[in-house]
Design an enzyme around this catalytic site. Structure first.
Site, mmCIF file in Angstrom:
data_model
loop_
_atom_site.group_PDB
_atom_site.id
_atom_site.type_symbol
_atom_site.label_atom_id
_atom_site.label_comp_id
_atom_site.label_asym_id
_atom_site.label_seq_id
_atom_site.Cartn_x
_atom_site.Cartn_y
_atom_site.Cartn_z
ATOM 1 N N SER A 1 -25.868 -1.898 36.745
ATOM 2 C CA SER A 1 -25.256 -0.574 36.888
ATOM 3 C C SER A 1 -26.268 0.528 37.193
ATOM 4 O O SER A 1 -25.876 1.650 37.511
ATOM 5 C CB SER A 1 -24.491 -0.212 35.604
ATOM 6 O OG SER A 1 -23.434 -1.116 35.372
ATOM 7 N N HIS B 1 -14.000 3.534 21.315
ATOM 8 C CA HIS B 1 -13.058 2.610 20.670
ATOM 9 C C HIS B 1 -13.612 2.314 19.287
ATOM 10 O O HIS B 1 -14.826 2.200 19.101
ATOM 11 C CB HIS B 1 -12.936 1.335 21.509
ATOM 12 C CG HIS B 1 -12.002 0.305 20.957
ATOM 13 N ND1 HIS B 1 -10.804 0.619 20.335
ATOM 14 C CD2 HIS B 1 -12.075 -1.055 20.953
ATOM 15 C CE1 HIS B 1 -10.193 -0.498 19.981
ATOM 16 N NE2 HIS B 1 -10.946 -1.524 20.335
ATOM 17 N N GLU C 1 8.895 -9.603 43.815
ATOM 18 C CA GLU C 1 9.895 -9.370 42.771
ATOM 19 C C GLU C 1 9.292 -9.295 41.372
ATOM 20 O O GLU C 1 9.797 -8.557 40.518
ATOM 21 C CB GLU C 1 10.971 -10.469 42.809
ATOM 22 C CG GLU C 1 11.817 -10.474 44.065
ATOM 23 C CD GLU C 1 12.556 -9.162 44.273
ATOM 24 O OE1 GLU C 1 12.884 -8.481 43.270
ATOM 25 O OE2 GLU C 1 12.799 -8.808 45.441
#
Length: 339
Positions: free
Chosen positions: A53, A108, A227
């Site tokens: 990163s 979190h 669907e």
């Protein structure tokens, strides 16, 4: 329930502090860039040696430092590396360098709630948790909006933990939509349950089962995809916009009747009984223990399950069909080259 908005938070508090965002994944990149765009001048991204990163963060104009250096430098440390990596990273790279009065933040509550991380008593510990993926947090911020968020205080050593946490939440855009006051326990347990029983585990298994049922009955995989997967977004958007009644207002009477008579056949008392067992495993720590042990073993089961899911036929069909939907490729939330 207390909800905070823009007027309840002083953004100047976080703008005056040195902030380090530990991690640059989905949440990390959004937090860091939103903070930067909100006028937080002293901001760094903390990454481990060799992190993939680094180039992304530097390309976004952010300074990258080691986690240990960030812990020494920052007034506020927002820890946003994956849950399963936080405890070891904290013990090795953060805790040895902490000083009294620093502010540890989490997106979190997993590691605090399950006592995998036990901060010393002289630091502030809070939670600022956007209710949505990081890519959505960033997208909404850039559009001038924000995601709802949660705030919780685990330790208030300085007396200013809540004010700083609210200021941080404002800087990433959460107070634009509203920030709900909660606890680490409540955030952790409800978040895990929602992910496992409904949002990720529940929806994915329902989509797969529906797709497989149609294909096994001889219907075209493309029709089954449309669907059972593609149209999920269309229905969820209606529910998101105005609730279930709003969705029912928009669909046909035939579809609504089918909802009432068939839905309870699929999600019934037995399903709810199993959901309660799932919640119990979260509450008593069984899920957390299993996840910790899985990672201590190198996560072989996790990686095998990930591979099976990515190899499911619905993925191949979906990739082909999405290639036909050029309009759906515009303004993508996820661009793996940047975030």
């Amino acid at each position: 329930m207390k909800i905070y908005y823009e007027k309840d938070a002083d953004i100047s508090l976080i703008q005056k502090l040195k902030v380090a965002v530990v991690g640059y994944g989905s949440q990390g990149h959004a937090h860091a860039l939103n903070l930067k765009d909100s006028g937080v001048k002293q901001i760094k991204v903390a990454l481990q040696e060799g992190s993939a990163s680094r180039k992304k963060a530097e390309a976004a104009g952010l300074e990258v430092v080691s986690v240990a250096d960030a812990a020494k430098w920052a007034d506020v440390l927002m820890i946003l590396v994956p849950d399963e990596k936080q405890a070891v990273l904290y013990a090795n790279e953060i805790e040895p360098h902490l000083r009294a009065g620093q502010h540890l933040m989490f997106g979190h509550g997993f590691n605090i709630h399950y006592n995998l991380i036990r901060p010393r008593a002289d630091v502030d510990v809070s939670l600022s948790a956007p209710k949505g993926p990081g890519h959505t947090l960033r997208n909404q911020y850039q559009m001038g909006f924000g995601l709802p968020g949660l705030i919780a205080i685990h330790q208030d050593a300085t007396g200013s933990a809540q004010a700083v946490a609210l200021s941080y939440s404002k800087a990433i855009g959460n107070t634009r939509a509203g920030v709900i006051e909660t606890s680490f326990r409540e955030e952790t347990e409800t978040d895990l349950f929602g992910e496992q029983a409904v949002l990720c585990g529940g929806i994915v298994e329902l989509i797969k089962a529906g797709y497989e049922t149609l294909v096994e009955a001889g219907y075209a995989p493309e029709m089954a995809y449309f669907e059972c997967l593609h149209e999920t977004k269309l229905i969820v958007d209606l529910i998101y916009e105005g609730g279930i009644a709003n969705m029912n207002y928009s669909i046909s009477n035939t579809a609504e009747y089918g909802e009432y008579v068939t839905g309870p056949r699929l999600v019934n008392a037995e399903t709810k009984k199993e959901m309660k067992k799932v919640l119990e495993d979260i509450q008593n720590g069984t899920f957390a223990r299993n996840w910790v042990l899985e990672n201590q073993a190198g996560a072989p089961g996790f990686h095998a399950m990930r591979q099976r899911m990515s190899s499911h036929p619905i993925e191949e069909v979906g990739e082909k069909l999405r290639g036909m939907m050029h309009w759906a490729q515009n303004d993508r939330l996820v661009d793996k080259s940047r975030n």
